[in-house]
Design an enzyme around this catalytic site. Structure first.
Site, PDB file in Angstrom:
ATOM      1  N   ASN A  88     -10.853  -3.200  -5.953  1.00  0.00           N
ATOM      2  CA  ASN A  88      -9.906  -2.281  -6.710  1.00  0.00           C
ATOM      3  C   ASN A  88     -10.683  -1.944  -8.106  1.00  0.00           C
ATOM      4  O   ASN A  88     -10.220  -0.810  -8.839  1.00  0.00           O
ATOM      5  CB  ASN A  88      -8.602  -2.620  -6.865  1.00  0.00           C
ATOM      6  N   ASP A 111       0.691  -1.221  -0.194  1.00  0.00           N
ATOM      7  CA  ASP A 111       0.142   0.007  -0.094  1.00  0.00           C
ATOM      8  C   ASP A 111       0.945   1.125   0.140  1.00  0.00           C
ATOM      9  O   ASP A 111       2.005   1.365   0.548  1.00  0.00           O
ATOM     10  CB  ASP A 111      -0.878  -0.142   1.317  1.00  0.00           C
TER      11      ASP A 111
END
Ligand code: FPP
Length: 261
Positions: free
Chosen positions: A80, A32
């Site tokens: 996503n 991330d």
């Protein structure tokens, strides 16, 4: 048998992998911070993701020397898809970017690759690429790289439940025999030991639908570094933090809890 085939002959089953030497043997990472890394530099997010591929390369190179045997990374989540189309396109292109440059070396250096997550919904050429990476490295056993792509922990649990239900409905499975280990054998991650350590860099402190079943007794380490800056030293720091933890797996370790009376 409703479970998925075991793809890691050296894996010791669903138990956690950490050895007496301290481990962790199986590390999982939420990669991330790519977007913020790019933003800080005034760059488009796509360049953050490309820099994230470099960080993946560094981490795969560093992990075996730090005693890690299995590495699972979160490449694309089932959530996503909600990102802007151009970013989704870039994220979908990352496996090709990675394997074009690294697959030969992974193959040569004894790394076995497996992609987990839903293949449905991915472009046929991407599915072919993931299949090729798995097939070309299937004989390797020095190190295991598991890439979670179009993966969601909840989706994986739902898919496993559906497979078991179908097997039961078809008379191939007695529902009374479904235990935790039978269920784990139906997850896409079957065949690997549970992760000992789950790392999330970038300062966020949540799992974001990553390895929900498998995380049961994993140690969680959160680091402030953004993923594109991640390197061997970052991984070594996370491992040091892991080794300072007291893992009890729901049990008690010392006599001082056995109070008389
Ligand atoms: C999250 O950062 C990162 C991703 C959604 C993609 C991670 C993927 C890679 C680093 C490479 C993948 C490589 C392969 C081979 C699959 P973010 O964009 O959410 O960052 P932000 O929170 O700073 O916006």
């Amino acid at each position: 048998m409703a479970g998925r085939s075991k793809t890691s002959p050296e894996a010791s089953g669903p138990a956690s992998a950490a050895s007496a030497a301290g481990g962790p043997l199986h590390v999982a990472i939420v990669m991330d911070g790519n977007g913020r890394w790019a933003q800080k530099r005034g760059l488009p997010r796509t360049l953050g993701h490309r820099a994230g591929v470099e960080a993946l390369r560094r981490t795969v190179a560093a992990a075996p020397d730090l005693g890690v045997r299995w590495l699972t990374v979160y490449g694309f989540s089932t959530e996503n898809w909600s990102r802007p189309a151009a970013e989704v396109r870039e994220l979908m292109a990352l496996p090709k970017r990675y394997f074009d440059s690294d697959l030969k070396r992974l193959e040569r250096e004894g790394v076995r690759v497996r992609a987990v997550g839903r293949r449905e919904g991915l472009a046929p050429d991407l599915v072919a690429l993931l299949d090729e990476a798995e097939q070309r490295t299937a004989h390797n056993d020095r190190f295991f790289l598991q890439i979670a792509f179009n993966y969601g922990g909840q989706a994986d649990i739902a898919d496993a439940a559906r497979r078991l239900a179908e097997a039961a409905a078809a008379g191939r499975l007695d529902p009374a025999t479904i235990t935790e280990s039978v269920f784990a054998g139906s997850l896409s991650t079957a065949g690997l030991p549970l992760p000992d350590l789950i790392i999330r860099p970038s300062g966020e402190q949540r799992l974001s639908n990553f390895l929900l079943w498998e995380a049961a007794y994993a140690e969680l380490v959160f680091q402030d570094v953004l993923w594109p800056d991640y390197d061997a030293a970052s991984l070594a720091d996370a491992i040091t933090a892991f080794r300072s933890r007291d893992r009890r797996f729901g049990g008690a370790v010392s006599d001082d809890v056995l109070v008389a009376g």
